[in-house]
Write a protein that holds these residues in place. Structure first.
Motif, PDB file in Angstrom:
ATOM      1  N   GLU A 118      69.555 -11.333  87.852  1.00  0.00           N
ATOM      2  CA  GLU A 118      69.160 -11.990  86.600  1.00  0.00           C
ATOM      3  C   GLU A 118      70.295 -12.904  86.162  1.00  0.00           C
ATOM      4  O   GLU A 118      71.430 -12.453  85.941  1.00  0.00           O
ATOM      5  CB  GLU A 118      68.893 -10.936  85.522  1.00  0.00           C
ATOM      6  CG  GLU A 118      68.297 -11.498  84.254  1.00  0.00           C
ATOM      7  CD  GLU A 118      66.776 -11.434  84.243  1.00  0.00           C
ATOM      8  OE1 GLU A 118      66.223 -11.634  83.165  1.00  0.00           O
ATOM      9  OE2 GLU A 118      66.158 -11.203  85.299  1.00  0.00           O
ATOM     10  N   TYR A 124      61.154 -17.821  83.977  1.00  0.00           N
ATOM     11  CA  TYR A 124      59.927 -17.092  83.688  1.00  0.00           C
ATOM     12  C   TYR A 124      59.978 -16.431  82.312  1.00  0.00           C
ATOM     13  O   TYR A 124      61.039 -16.278  81.706  1.00  0.00           O
ATOM     14  CB  TYR A 124      59.682 -16.025  84.764  1.00  0.00           C
ATOM     15  CG  TYR A 124      60.700 -14.907  84.737  1.00  0.00           C
ATOM     16  CD1 TYR A 124      60.420 -13.700  84.098  1.00  0.00           C
ATOM     17  CD2 TYR A 124      61.958 -15.049  85.321  1.00  0.00           C
ATOM     18  CE1 TYR A 124      61.356 -12.676  84.051  1.00  0.00           C
ATOM     19  CE2 TYR A 124      62.886 -14.029  85.285  1.00  0.00           C
ATOM     20  CZ  TYR A 124      62.576 -12.844  84.645  1.00  0.00           C
ATOM     21  OH  TYR A 124      63.508 -11.838  84.592  1.00  0.00           O
ATOM     22  N   LEU A 160      58.062 -12.969  80.178  1.00  0.00           N
ATOM     23  CA  LEU A 160      57.256 -11.760  80.281  1.00  0.00           C
ATOM     24  C   LEU A 160      56.357 -11.663  79.054  1.00  0.00           C
ATOM     25  O   LEU A 160      56.830 -11.800  77.919  1.00  0.00           O
ATOM     26  CB  LEU A 160      58.150 -10.515  80.375  1.00  0.00           C
ATOM     27  CG  LEU A 160      58.991 -10.380  81.644  1.00  0.00           C
ATOM     28  CD1 LEU A 160      59.870  -9.147  81.553  1.00  0.00           C
ATOM     29  CD2 LEU A 160      58.104 -10.325  82.880  1.00  0.00           C
ATOM     30  N   ARG A 164      53.378  -8.761  81.941  1.00  0.00           N
ATOM     31  CA  ARG A 164      53.038  -9.703  83.008  1.00  0.00           C
ATOM     32  C   ARG A 164      54.035 -10.854  83.037  1.00  0.00           C
ATOM     33  O   ARG A 164      54.467 -11.347  82.005  1.00  0.00           O
ATOM     34  CB  ARG A 164      51.627 -10.236  82.830  1.00  0.00           C
ATOM     35  CG  ARG A 164      50.532  -9.228  83.160  1.00  0.00           C
ATOM     36  CD  ARG A 164      49.168  -9.875  83.070  1.00  0.00           C
ATOM     37  NE  ARG A 164      48.881 -10.362  81.709  1.00  0.00           N
ATOM     38  CZ  ARG A 164      47.819 -11.086  81.389  1.00  0.00           C
ATOM     39  NH1 ARG A 164      46.955 -11.455  82.323  1.00  0.00           N
ATOM     40  NH2 ARG A 164      47.635 -11.464  80.141  1.00  0.00           N
ATOM     41  N   GLU A 165      54.354 -11.274  84.262  1.00  0.00           N
ATOM     42  CA  GLU A 165      55.319 -12.350  84.444  1.00  0.00           C
ATOM     43  C   GLU A 165      54.613 -13.695  84.534  1.00  0.00           C
ATOM     44  O   GLU A 165      53.652 -13.849  85.286  1.00  0.00           O
ATOM     45  CB  GLU A 165      56.133 -12.104  85.714  1.00  0.00           C
ATOM     46  CG  GLU A 165      57.179 -13.166  85.991  1.00  0.00           C
ATOM     47  CD  GLU A 165      57.917 -12.915  87.298  1.00  0.00           C
ATOM     48  OE1 GLU A 165      57.559 -13.558  88.307  1.00  0.00           O
ATOM     49  OE2 GLU A 165      58.817 -12.067  87.309  1.00  0.00           O
ATOM     50  N   HIS A 166      55.107 -14.672  83.786  1.00  0.00           N
ATOM     51  CA  HIS A 166      54.577 -16.039  83.841  1.00  0.00           C
ATOM     52  C   HIS A 166      55.709 -16.955  84.308  1.00  0.00           C
ATOM     53  O   HIS A 166      56.700 -17.139  83.598  1.00  0.00           O
ATOM     54  CB  HIS A 166      54.068 -16.487  82.471  1.00  0.00           C
ATOM     55  CG  HIS A 166      52.934 -15.660  81.950  1.00  0.00           C
ATOM     56  ND1 HIS A 166      51.610 -15.936  82.234  1.00  0.00           N
ATOM     57  CD2 HIS A 166      52.922 -14.552  81.174  1.00  0.00           C
ATOM     58  CE1 HIS A 166      50.832 -15.043  81.648  1.00  0.00           C
ATOM     59  NE2 HIS A 166      51.606 -14.186  81.007  1.00  0.00           N
TER      60      HIS A 166
END
Length: 222
Positions: A40, A62, A64, A69-71
Motif C-alpha cells: 500500500e 482505487y 473501497l 468492494r474495490e473500485h
C-alpha cells in the motif's frame, strides 16, 4: 534507476518543459523506492505529502465502497503520475494506491518541491505549462467516457498502447475495464465485437491488431 530519472521525467507532460538543470534538481529531491507487489503506497484520507512517478511496474488507484468492494479508478504504468493534484492542492489523498506488481516509484515530497519552486520561479511556470497539458489529457478522457461507447474506447486504447501492432494488456481484464470506465461484461462484448469484425486477435500475452485503420475509424467515427 535514479540515474535514469531525469530522462524518464522529461517524457512526462508535467516536466516536459524543464531544463536539464531543473530536471537534475527534481531528481536530487526525489526518493526512488522499490515496492513489492501488494504494498500500500498511501491510503484515502491520509495527508497528501508526496506524489508518485511510476518508473517500472503498475500502481492501481482505487476506492473501497462501504460494503468492501474495490473500485479501480486508474492504473498507472511506467511514466504515470499518481496523486499530483492532491499534493499541489494541499489536501488529503482522495483514494488509495497499491503496487499491483513489483514496482519502482519516484516519490516527490511537497515540502522539497516547494523549496525548489521558491529558489527557481521559472520552474513554477514550466510546471504550470505541464499541468495544462495534463488537464487536456483529462478532458480527452472525459470526452471518451461521455461520448464514445465501450468498443470505441477499447479500440482507442489498443491503438494508442500498441507497439509493432501488438498491445500488452495491463493486469486483468477487470482492471482494464475499470481503466476504460466500464465493467467486465460490456468490455467482454466489445472484445468479441472487435474479434468478429476482424480487427483484433487475442493472445495470452495481449492483443494483436489486425486492422489498425479499422480500429481508428471506430473511435474517430463516433
Amino acid at each position: 534507476m535514479k540515474a535514469r530519472l531525469p530522462e524518464a521525467l522529461a517524457q512526462i507532460p508535467l516536466f516536459a518543459d524543464l531544463t536539464e538543470v531543473q530536471l537534475k534538481g527534481l531528481t536530487d529531491s526525489a526518493d526512488v523506492v522499490d515496492y513489492p507487489r501488494g504494498t500500500e503506497l498511501f491510503s484515502a484520507g491520509q495527508p497528501a505529502e508526496s506524489f508518485l512517478v511510476v518508473l517500472a511496474g503498475v500502481v492501481k488507484v482505487y476506492l473501497l465502497s462501504p460494503d468492501g468492494r474495490e473500485h479501480i479508478l486508474h492504473l498507472a504504468e511506467a511514466g504515470g503520475l499518481v496523486a499530483e493534484g492532491a499534493v499541489f492542492a494541499q489536501r488529503t489523498y482522495p483514494a488509495s494506491a497499491m503496487a499491483t506488481e513489483d514496482c519502482v516509484v519516484a516519490r516527490f515530497y511537497r515540502d522539497r518541491l516547494v523549496a525548489l519552486l521558491r529558489e527557481d520561479p521559472e520552474l513554477s511556470l514550466a510546471m504550470i505549462a505541464g499541468l495544462s497539458r495534463r488537464l487536456r489529457e483529462f478532458v480527452a478522457t472525459i470526452e471518451d467516457l461521455s461520448l464514445r461507447d465501450v468498443a470505441a474506447r477499447l479500440a482507442r486504447y489498443l491503438v494508442e498502447n500498441s507497439v509493432g501492432g501488438f498491445c500488452k494488456l495491463p493486469g486483468t481484464k477487470t482492471q482494464l475495464a475499470a481503466q476504460l470506465g466500464t465493467v467486465l461484461e460490456p468490455l467482454s462484448r466489445s472484445f468479441r465485437r472487435l474479434r468478429e469484425d476482424g480487427l483484433i486477435k487475442e493472445h495470452k500475452q495481449g492483443v494483436a491488431l489486425l486492422d489498425t485503420d479499422g480500429l481508428r475509424a471506430l473511435y474517430e467515427g463516433w
